[in-house]
Every structure is written in C-alpha cells, then in structure tokens.
Design a protein around this motif. Structure first.
Motif, mmCIF file in Angstrom:
data_model
loop_
_atom_site.group_PDB
_atom_site.id
_atom_site.type_symbol
_atom_site.label_atom_id
_atom_site.label_comp_id
_atom_site.label_asym_id
_atom_site.label_seq_id
_atom_site.Cartn_x
_atom_site.Cartn_y
_atom_site.Cartn_z
ATOM 1 N N VAL A 3 -0.475 -5.452 -0.656
ATOM 2 C CA VAL A 3 -1.879 -5.845 -0.760
ATOM 3 C C VAL A 3 -2.045 -6.658 -2.032
ATOM 4 O O VAL A 3 -1.594 -6.253 -3.103
ATOM 5 N N LEU A 4 -2.687 -7.810 -1.918
ATOM 6 C CA LEU A 4 -2.945 -8.681 -3.055
ATOM 7 C C LEU A 4 -4.453 -8.734 -3.297
ATOM 8 O O LEU A 4 -5.144 -9.631 -2.821
ATOM 9 N N PRO A 5 -4.979 -7.777 -4.050
ATOM 10 C CA PRO A 5 -6.425 -7.728 -4.272
ATOM 11 C C PRO A 5 -6.897 -8.868 -5.173
ATOM 12 O O PRO A 5 -6.106 -9.464 -5.909
ATOM 13 N N ARG A 12 1.085 -1.321 -2.660
ATOM 14 C CA ARG A 12 1.454 -1.015 -1.287
ATOM 15 C C ARG A 12 0.677 0.220 -0.850
ATOM 16 O O ARG A 12 0.270 1.011 -1.659
ATOM 17 N N GLY A 13 0.471 0.350 0.432
ATOM 18 C CA GLY A 13 -0.235 1.532 0.936
ATOM 19 C C GLY A 13 -1.649 1.215 1.386
ATOM 20 O O GLY A 13 -2.580 1.961 1.099
ATOM 21 N N LEU A 14 -1.807 0.113 2.071
ATOM 22 C CA LEU A 14 -3.131 -0.307 2.531
ATOM 23 C C LEU A 14 -3.813 0.761 3.378
ATOM 24 O O LEU A 14 -4.968 1.090 3.159
#
Length: 55
Positions: A3-5, A12-14
């Motif tokens: 995940v690239l917020p 990781r771990g969406l």
C-alpha cells in the motif's frame, strides 16, 4: 499487497487495515446509537466542546 498511502510510509496488509477501520467505524456507530437512544438536551450530553460555549 503493498500500500502506498498519500502520507506515511508504505505498508503491507491492506485487508487487515480495512478490517481494523471497519471495526472502528462499527464501534463508533454503536456508541453513537447508545448516546441518542434517549432524548437529551445538548447541554445534558457529555460534549466538552458544547460545555465550553459561553452564550
């Protein structure tokens, strides 16, 4: 899944994060429903932002 917020570090771990957000929202909803179950005046509720008003 990476995940690239838009803020903060990638993680990781969406799906786990989504589950955590849903649980938090469900708890907030339960709290809100419990708070409005009985009619009350605003000044009788425990809202510090309203208690600070000096009308």
């Amino acid at each position: 899944m990476l995940v690239l917020p838009s803020h903060g570090d990638p993680y990781r771990g969406l799906h786990a994060r989504i589950d955590t957000l849903i649980e938090g929202h469900e708890q907030d909803l339960k709290n809100a429903l419990a708070e409005i179950r009985e009619p009350k005046r605003v000044v009788d509720r425990d809202y510090p932002e309203f208690c600070a008003l000096t009308w």
